[in-house]
Motif scaffolding. Structure first.
Motif, mmCIF file in Angstrom:
data_model
loop_
_atom_site.group_PDB
_atom_site.id
_atom_site.type_symbol
_atom_site.label_atom_id
_atom_site.label_comp_id
_atom_site.label_asym_id
_atom_site.label_seq_id
_atom_site.Cartn_x
_atom_site.Cartn_y
_atom_site.Cartn_z
ATOM 1 N N ILE A 13 44.288 51.669 27.303
ATOM 2 C CA ILE A 13 44.714 52.541 28.408
ATOM 3 C C ILE A 13 45.635 51.788 29.359
ATOM 4 O O ILE A 13 46.679 52.305 29.786
ATOM 5 N N MET A 14 45.272 50.544 29.684
ATOM 6 C CA MET A 14 46.112 49.749 30.584
ATOM 7 C C MET A 14 47.470 49.448 29.947
ATOM 8 O O MET A 14 48.499 49.478 30.633
ATOM 9 N N LYS A 15 47.500 49.193 28.655
ATOM 10 C CA LYS A 15 48.771 48.944 27.966
ATOM 11 C C LYS A 15 49.622 50.214 27.969
ATOM 12 O O LYS A 15 50.836 50.153 28.207
ATOM 13 N N LEU A 16 48.995 51.358 27.716
ATOM 14 C CA LEU A 16 49.738 52.616 27.782
ATOM 15 C C LEU A 16 50.315 52.838 29.182
ATOM 16 O O LEU A 16 51.449 53.295 29.334
ATOM 17 N N TYR A 17 49.525 52.493 30.197
ATOM 18 C CA TYR A 17 50.006 52.616 31.580
ATOM 19 C C TYR A 17 51.206 51.686 31.806
ATOM 20 O O TYR A 17 52.224 52.096 32.382
ATOM 21 N N ASP A 18 51.086 50.451 31.340
ATOM 22 C CA ASP A 18 52.197 49.508 31.483
ATOM 23 C C ASP A 18 53.462 50.016 30.801
ATOM 24 O O ASP A 18 54.563 49.861 31.328
ATOM 25 N N LEU A 19 53.308 50.601 29.630
ATOM 26 C CA LEU A 19 54.473 51.136 28.920
ATOM 27 C C LEU A 19 55.135 52.256 29.712
ATOM 28 O O LEU A 19 56.361 52.393 29.691
#
Length: 147
Positions: A13-19
């Motif tokens: 989820i955090m990686k998706l947010y970063d993207l």
């Protein structure tokens, strides 16, 4: 029984947010947020505008949500956590959903947007969320025409 959310799910989820925060993705999301197709032909115009920034942004935003939906459908990402952490996918789908059947036919992409649509509509809560977003989209279009 759905799998319990894990720390690994939270990392995804955090990686998706970063993207979503990446500079070009921000531009694409900004454009998409202000783009209000009124017909399948409006969508087809962007799809067929190869080499334009709008075509690239359209593909970037839709590709991102297709990828994220695939994570959920394949069991890589906890669906409940995914739901808790985004609403933008429903907003994006609400812009396309009224025209999807025609766009799929005209663009010859029978599987186009299927994963997003499946995640967004496979539960009662998801269908209600989409209906709310469709109503908001319609209200925005009415307000834009009046302005």
């Amino acid at each position: 029984m759905p799998k319990k959310a894990t720390a690994e799910d939270a990392q995804i989820i955090m990686k998706l947010y970063d993207l979503r925060r990446e500079a070009e993705m921000r531009k694409a999301r900004h454009w998409y947020g202000g783009w209000w197709p009124a017909s399948a032909d409006d969508i087809m115009q962007v799809i067929n505008a190869f080499g334009t920034q709008e075509n690239a942004w359209f593909r970037q935003v839709n590709g991102y949500w297709d990828m994220a939906a695939s994570f959920v459908l394949r069991g890589v990402l906890n669906e409940d956590l995914f739901w808790d952490c985004n609403g933008e996918m429903w907003f994006t789908l609400a812009k396309l959903q009224p025209f999807l059947k025609e766009v799929r036919q005209k663009a010859n992409i029978p599987q186009g947007f299927v994963r997003v649509e499946k995640v967004a509509t496979r539960t009662k809560e998801g269908r209600e969320r989409l209906q709310m977003m469709l109503q908001r989209a319609e209200a925005r279009q009415v307000a834009a025409k009046a302005a």
